[in-house]
Design an enzyme around this catalytic site. Sequence first.
Site, PDB file in Angstrom:
ATOM      1  N   TYR A 171       0.830  -1.209   0.000  1.00 19.51           N
ATOM      2  CA  TYR A 171       0.000   0.000   0.000  1.00 19.51           C
ATOM      3  C   TYR A 171       0.865   1.260   0.000  1.00 19.51           C
ATOM      4  O   TYR A 171       0.621   2.208  -0.756  1.00 19.51           O
ATOM      5  CB  TYR A 171      -0.902  -0.043   1.232  1.00 19.51           C
ATOM      6  CG  TYR A 171      -1.812   1.140   1.413  1.00 19.51           C
ATOM      7  CD1 TYR A 171      -2.917   1.330   0.599  1.00 19.51           C
ATOM      8  CD2 TYR A 171      -1.582   2.053   2.449  1.00 19.51           C
ATOM      9  CE1 TYR A 171      -3.770   2.405   0.788  1.00 19.51           C
ATOM     10  CE2 TYR A 171      -2.427   3.127   2.646  1.00 19.51           C
ATOM     11  CZ  TYR A 171      -3.520   3.299   1.815  1.00 19.51           C
ATOM     12  OH  TYR A 171      -4.368   4.373   2.007  1.00 19.51           O
ATOM     13  N   LYS A 175       0.901   4.056  -2.942  1.00 22.15           N
ATOM     14  CA  LYS A 175       0.526   5.435  -2.657  1.00 22.15           C
ATOM     15  C   LYS A 175       1.676   6.408  -2.917  1.00 22.15           C
ATOM     16  O   LYS A 175       1.441   7.569  -3.303  1.00 22.15           O
ATOM     17  CB  LYS A 175       0.034   5.554  -1.210  1.00 22.15           C
ATOM     18  CG  LYS A 175      -1.319   4.890  -0.966  1.00 22.15           C
ATOM     19  CD  LYS A 175      -2.396   5.475  -1.864  1.00 22.15           C
ATOM     20  CE  LYS A 175      -3.794   5.064  -1.436  1.00 22.15           C
ATOM     21  NZ  LYS A 175      -4.832   5.596  -2.347  1.00 22.15           N
TER      22      LYS A 175
END
Length: 306
Positions: A171, A175
Amino acid sequence: MTGICTGRVAAVTGAGRGLGRAHALALAAEGAAVVVNDLGVAADGAGASTGPAQQVVEEIRARGGRAVAHTDDITTDDGARSLVTTALDSFGRLDALVNNAGFLRDRMLVNLDEDDWDAVMRVHLKGHFLPLKHAAAHWRAEAKAGRTPDARIVNTSSGAGLLGSVGQGNYSAAKAGILGLTLVAAAELGRYGVQVNALAPAARTRMTEQTFAETMATPTDGVFDAMAPENVSPLVVWLSSADSTGVTGRVFEAEGGRITVMEGWRPGPTTDRGARWAPSDVGAATRELLAAAEVAWPVYGSRLSA
């Protein structure tokens, strides 16, 4: 409401729940017609349902707004292209794209399967790139036809992308990639009348209410609910509006009533000997630089729970 998006058309991905739902409702409340995209998957990306997107559409229409559901997979080329064509077919134009879709598959790095890495990269990073690509292609064609748009793209990063987050290597990497994509898109698309910015929100969603359960708990004493996703949406609406002219290539943190302009990587202390370093000399020079540098931020999870 001020109606700052009156006459504009916005597409919001991942708009069936959480932040995306809040953004879609807030855009509609300010006069925008909204394409509500959501695949209706579980918190880990499993399954699919048309229900969440259609429910948000019905909420918008019940309040007098205009909205249409889009339930195709925006991590595929055809699905991302159809997001743009849905806006054009339904409302005749597209003015703003809010990339928000995502899910989590958290693991410590040594336990992170390749499939879980690929799935999170696909929904967050590819799920930003493909809608951005097809929206930008439409706006470029408009500009070349002499109809330069006043278009906006708002991407969704995270504190995990800015600072890293233990147990979220996939993640955090995705991001962080969105931040790089935002800067490139802002530089490339400005000539076509497109502004591109990114947001690193902190709010209560399916992705955060378990990972940061104590911090994300709903207050019961009537005080301001700082983690309500609706707190983030006003900035998204403004960045999607014509009123944000001149703001591009920026990254914002938004949480509760706080908005922060993030300043990103910039040169810190430096030294130059004018010749190649010997390995035996590098250590001492580097430690001197580190001693003069700002103290590094903790990883995101530590900062958020502090």
